[in-house]
Design a protein around this motif. Structure first.
Motif, short mmCIF file in Angstrom:
data_model
loop_
_atom_site.label_atom_id
_atom_site.label_comp_id
_atom_site.label_asym_id
_atom_site.label_seq_id
_atom_site.Cartn_x
_atom_site.Cartn_y
_atom_site.Cartn_z
N ASP A 54 -49.02 43.38 -115.85
CA ASP A 54 -47.57 43.39 -115.66
C ASP A 54 -47.17 42.39 -114.57
N ARG A 55 -47.98 42.28 -113.53
CA ARG A 55 -47.69 41.31 -112.46
C ARG A 55 -47.79 39.89 -113.01
N ARG A 56 -48.82 39.63 -113.82
CA ARG A 56 -48.95 38.30 -114.43
C ARG A 56 -47.76 38.00 -115.34
N THR A 57 -47.29 39.02 -116.06
CA THR A 57 -46.13 38.85 -116.94
C THR A 57 -44.88 38.54 -116.11
N LEU A 58 -44.72 39.23 -114.99
CA LEU A 58 -43.59 38.94 -114.10
C LEU A 58 -43.65 37.50 -113.61
N LEU A 59 -44.84 37.03 -113.25
CA LEU A 59 -44.99 35.63 -112.83
C LEU A 59 -44.59 34.68 -113.96
N HIS A 60 -44.99 35.01 -115.18
CA HIS A 60 -44.64 34.18 -116.33
C HIS A 60 -43.11 34.16 -116.54
N ILE A 61 -42.48 35.31 -116.43
CA ILE A 61 -41.02 35.39 -116.56
C ILE A 61 -40.35 34.54 -115.47
N MET A 62 -40.86 34.66 -114.25
CA MET A 62 -40.30 33.86 -113.16
C MET A 62 -40.43 32.37 -113.46
N ILE A 115 -39.92 49.84 -113.45
CA ILE A 115 -39.00 50.25 -114.51
C ILE A 115 -37.59 49.71 -114.22
N ALA A 116 -37.16 49.81 -112.98
CA ALA A 116 -35.84 49.30 -112.60
C ALA A 116 -35.76 47.78 -112.82
N CYS A 117 -36.83 47.08 -112.50
CA CYS A 117 -36.84 45.62 -112.69
C CYS A 117 -36.73 45.28 -114.17
N TRP A 118 -37.55 45.91 -115.00
CA TRP A 118 -37.50 45.60 -116.44
C TRP A 118 -36.13 45.95 -117.01
N ARG A 119 -35.54 47.06 -116.55
CA ARG A 119 -34.20 47.44 -117.03
C ARG A 119 -33.15 46.39 -116.61
N THR A 120 -33.25 45.92 -115.38
CA THR A 120 -32.31 44.91 -114.90
C THR A 120 -32.44 43.63 -115.71
N LEU A 121 -33.67 43.19 -115.93
CA LEU A 121 -33.87 41.97 -116.71
C LEU A 121 -33.41 42.16 -118.16
N LEU A 122 -33.62 43.34 -118.70
CA LEU A 122 -33.15 43.62 -120.06
C LEU A 122 -31.62 43.54 -120.12
N ALA A 123 -30.96 44.08 -119.11
CA ALA A 123 -29.50 44.01 -119.06
C ALA A 123 -29.02 42.56 -118.94
N LEU A 124 -29.79 41.72 -118.27
CA LEU A 124 -29.42 40.30 -118.12
C LEU A 124 -29.75 39.48 -119.35
N SER A 125 -30.59 40.01 -120.23
CA SER A 125 -31.10 39.21 -121.35
C SER A 125 -30.02 38.77 -122.32
N ASP A 126 -28.88 39.45 -122.33
CA ASP A 126 -27.80 39.00 -123.22
C ASP A 126 -27.10 37.75 -122.69
N ARG A 127 -27.25 37.48 -121.37
CA ARG A 127 -26.64 36.29 -120.77
C ARG A 127 -27.64 35.22 -120.39
N VAL A 128 -28.91 35.59 -120.30
CA VAL A 128 -29.95 34.64 -119.90
C VAL A 128 -30.89 34.48 -121.10
N SER A 129 -30.71 33.38 -121.80
CA SER A 129 -31.41 33.20 -123.08
C SER A 129 -32.93 33.12 -122.93
N GLU A 130 -33.42 32.77 -121.74
CA GLU A 130 -34.87 32.67 -121.54
C GLU A 130 -35.56 34.03 -121.49
N LEU A 131 -34.79 35.08 -121.29
CA LEU A 131 -35.36 36.43 -121.22
C LEU A 131 -35.52 36.98 -122.64
N ASN A 132 -36.69 37.50 -122.92
CA ASN A 132 -37.02 38.02 -124.25
C ASN A 132 -36.80 39.54 -124.25
N PRO A 133 -35.74 40.00 -124.90
CA PRO A 133 -35.44 41.44 -124.87
C PRO A 133 -36.54 42.31 -125.49
N LEU A 140 -40.97 47.92 -120.61
CA LEU A 140 -40.32 49.15 -120.18
C LEU A 140 -41.03 50.37 -120.76
N GLY A 141 -41.37 50.32 -122.02
CA GLY A 141 -42.11 51.42 -122.65
C GLY A 141 -43.47 51.62 -122.02
#
Length: 164
Positions: A54-62, A115-133, A140-141
């Motif tokens: 999950d940490r590596r995935t966060l780095l990739h998202i960043m 969980i809070a981080c993934w939820r926040t990024l999910l909420a932003l994904s409709d405005r930030v096209s680089e985020l994969n919902p 999150l699951g």
């Protein structure tokens, strides 16, 4: 004087937010690995590997968002986790029976933060096209499943300690 934003850069606050979560993830990985090795528990070992992934995935998202990881925040989290492992626990040489309980509680807090981080990024994904919902929903699951495992382990250990 404000610097103009370059194309492709993300707002400063998102970078701060993600770096704060990266610091937490760094501490969480170290705590999970230490806890798994001291308990010799296969479930905790698997959990530690997932938390590291999950940490590596966060780095990739960043990276995808153009957010540079800071060096000092993860280092500070690593240092704090190491200092926490040296806390007084009522025993000078051996681990206290309470150490495992405290570690599991700290893991629970870290997973709640994730969980809070993934939820926040999910909420932003409709405005930030680089985020994969769909990826964020998967993360999150997985975090909810991790939390369930840690809560069950915590409950089992608390019952075991109370019956001594």
């Amino acid at each position: 004087m404000r610097r103009p934003r370059r194309a492709g850069t993300r707002p400063r606050f998102l970078a701060i937010y993600l770096n704060d979560h990266l610091a937490g993830a760094t501490g969480g990985v170290n705590l999970a690995k230490r806890s798994a090795s001291s308990h010799h528990d296969a479930k905790l070992q698997e959990l530690a590997e997932e938390i590291a992934e999950d940490r590596r995935t966060l780095l990739h998202i960043m990276h995808t968002l153009g957010v540079r990881p800071t060096r000092y925040k993860p280092f500070a989290a690593w240092l704090a986790e190491r200092a926490g492992s040296m806390k007084t626990n009522g025993r000078l040489v051996r681990r206290s029976p309470l150490s495992g309980l405290i570690e599991l509680e700290a893991l629970q807090m870290g997973i709640h933060g994730k969980i809070a981080c993934w939820r926040t990024l999910l909420a932003l994904s409709d405005r930030v096209s680089e985020l994969n919902p769909s990826l964020l929903r998967e993360l999150l699951g997985r975090a909810h499943a991790q939390l369930h495992v840690v809560e069950q382990m915590h409950s089992d250990l608390a019952h075991k300690l109370s019956s001594r």
